[in-house]
Design a protein around this motif. Structure first.
Motif, short mmCIF file in Angstrom:
data_model
loop_
_atom_site.label_atom_id
_atom_site.label_comp_id
_atom_site.label_asym_id
_atom_site.label_seq_id
_atom_site.Cartn_x
_atom_site.Cartn_y
_atom_site.Cartn_z
N GLU A 161 0.83 -1.20 0.00
CA GLU A 161 0.00 0.00 0.00
C GLU A 161 0.87 1.25 0.00
O GLU A 161 0.53 2.25 -0.66
N GLN A 162 1.99 1.22 0.70
CA GLN A 162 2.89 2.37 0.67
C GLN A 162 3.39 2.62 -0.75
O GLN A 162 3.42 3.76 -1.22
N THR A 163 3.77 1.54 -1.43
CA THR A 163 4.24 1.66 -2.81
C THR A 163 3.16 2.28 -3.70
O THR A 163 3.43 3.19 -4.49
N ARG A 164 1.93 1.81 -3.55
CA ARG A 164 0.83 2.33 -4.36
C ARG A 164 0.63 3.81 -4.13
O ARG A 164 0.46 4.59 -5.07
N ARG A 165 0.69 4.24 -2.86
CA ARG A 165 0.46 5.65 -2.54
C ARG A 165 1.59 6.54 -3.02
O ARG A 165 1.35 7.65 -3.53
N SER B 294 14.29 6.92 1.80
CA SER B 294 13.75 6.13 2.90
C SER B 294 13.00 4.90 2.40
O SER B 294 12.93 3.89 3.10
N TYR B 295 12.45 4.99 1.19
CA TYR B 295 11.62 3.91 0.65
C TYR B 295 12.36 2.57 0.62
O TYR B 295 11.75 1.52 0.84
N ALA B 296 13.66 2.64 0.37
CA ALA B 296 14.45 1.41 0.24
C ALA B 296 14.85 0.81 1.58
O ALA B 296 15.50 -0.24 1.61
N ARG B 297 14.46 1.45 2.69
CA ARG B 297 14.93 1.01 4.01
C ARG B 297 13.79 0.46 4.87
O ARG B 297 13.71 0.72 6.06
N TRP B 298 12.91 -0.33 4.27
CA TRP B 298 11.72 -0.81 4.97
C TRP B 298 12.07 -1.53 6.27
O TRP B 298 11.54 -1.23 7.34
N TYR C 284 -0.68 4.17 20.43
CA TYR C 284 -1.86 3.55 19.83
C TYR C 284 -1.57 3.34 18.34
O TYR C 284 -1.24 4.29 17.63
N MET C 285 -1.66 2.10 17.89
CA MET C 285 -1.43 1.78 16.48
C MET C 285 -2.75 1.69 15.74
O MET C 285 -3.70 1.08 16.22
N ALA C 286 -2.81 2.30 14.57
CA ALA C 286 -4.02 2.28 13.75
C ALA C 286 -3.68 1.74 12.37
O ALA C 286 -2.76 2.23 11.71
N ARG C 287 -4.41 0.72 11.93
CA ARG C 287 -4.22 0.17 10.59
C ARG C 287 -4.66 1.21 9.57
O ARG C 287 -5.75 1.75 9.64
N SER C 288 -3.78 1.45 8.59
CA SER C 288 -4.00 2.55 7.66
C SER C 288 -4.11 2.11 6.20
O SER C 288 -3.82 2.87 5.29
N GLU C 289 -4.55 0.87 5.98
CA GLU C 289 -4.70 0.40 4.60
C GLU C 289 -5.80 1.16 3.88
O GLU C 289 -5.72 1.40 2.68
#
Length: 274
Positions: free
Chosen positions: A165-169, A190-194, A216-221
């Motif tokens: 999803e990060q790639t798509r955005r 930064s993209y290459a440092r997952w 607090y973690m929130a799913r962001s798909e």
């Protein structure tokens, strides 16, 4: 089923799960009404609220913050998105430039990235040493305890997005001229440092997820879902009462129109192309 077909099926299922626009806008409108009530309560009681948003590039922090703030007063809900530190700021105590932006009475301050840069991008991209990052993580819980004990309501949100999803955005930002400004050279590096960011995130959580200032973690798909989920959550973290029923608002009687004749000023009119 081949790997490509499985991925396509997963993407299709995700799309089907996404919130429809009408449903989203209806629910967001309801939550905005509650945020206005929170705003009035914060001002009335002189509360101080600090909300921190962190997450990978493309996780949806900016859109979520916009959803929170678009119907409230910028004098009460203040967004802080600091640029890279100046030469002078680099010589100060690390947290010093953030402390000056903490809320006063009657304010809600939202940090679009925060002091946790030192545990994330600065650490991963080599802008600070490992020793500096470790020391930061050691003292940050104490700093946040001081903030909370002073009366600040501190909320920390991490928006979690998948690699696909990060790639798509990010690709969407490249293709859309309206979003290109969101993509900085640092985002591309930064993209290459997952995995490096994942490790930094996990160590940050381990060190700073405390009883007085939990993460607090929130799913962001799904951007719409995460916005609604976070607003719903933060409303529960700020005890408030509805003061709007105490305010009876009505338009006053307007005087007669036409007593004054407007001067024939030669206005430079905007061309009506639409």
């Amino acid at each position: 089923m081949t790997k490509s077909k499985k991925k396509a099926a997963a993407n299709e299922a995700t799309e089907q799960e996404r919130f429809g626009r009408k449903e989203y806008e209806s629910e967001l409108k309801r939550l905005h009404v509650e945020l206005v009530k929170v705003q009035q309560w914060v001002v009335e009681k002189g509360l101080r609220v600090c909300i921190v948003f962190e997450g990978r590039d493309g996780a949806g922090k900016g859109g979520t913050i916009k959803a929170i703030t678009e119907r409230v007063s910028p004098r009460v809900f203040r967004v802080v998105a600091l640029p890279a530190p100046t030469d002078r700021e680099k010589t100060q105590m690390y947290a010093q430039r953030y402390l000056t932006h903490l809320p006063a009475a009657g304010e809600v301050v939202i940090f679009d990235r925060s002091w946790y840069n030192r545990a994330g991008v600065e650490r991963v991209m080599g802008f600070c040493t490992e020793d500096q990052s470790r020391k930061f993580l050691a003292v940050t819980p104490l700093l946040e305890k001081l903030m909370v004990e002073s009366g600040i309501i501190l909320l920390k949100y991490w928006l979690e997005v998948s690699a696909d999803e990060q790639t798509r955005r990010l690709q969407d930002r490249i293709k859309d001229g309206r979003k290109l400004w969101k993509l900085s050279p640092m985002d591309l590096k930064s993209y290459a440092r997952w995995d490096d960011y994942t490790r930094a995130r996990d160590e940050m959580f381990a060190a700073s997820d405390t009883s007085w200032a939990p993460w607090y973690m929130a799913r962001s798909e799904d951007k719409r879902r995460v916005r609604l989920n976070i607003i719903s959550h933060l409303l529960k973290q700020i005890p408030y009462k509805d003061l709007t029923h105490e305010q009876k608002v009505a338009l006053p009687k307007r005087g007669k129109i036409g007593k004054y004749k407007a001067a024939p000023y030669p206005f430079k009119m905007v061309e009506e192309r639409f």
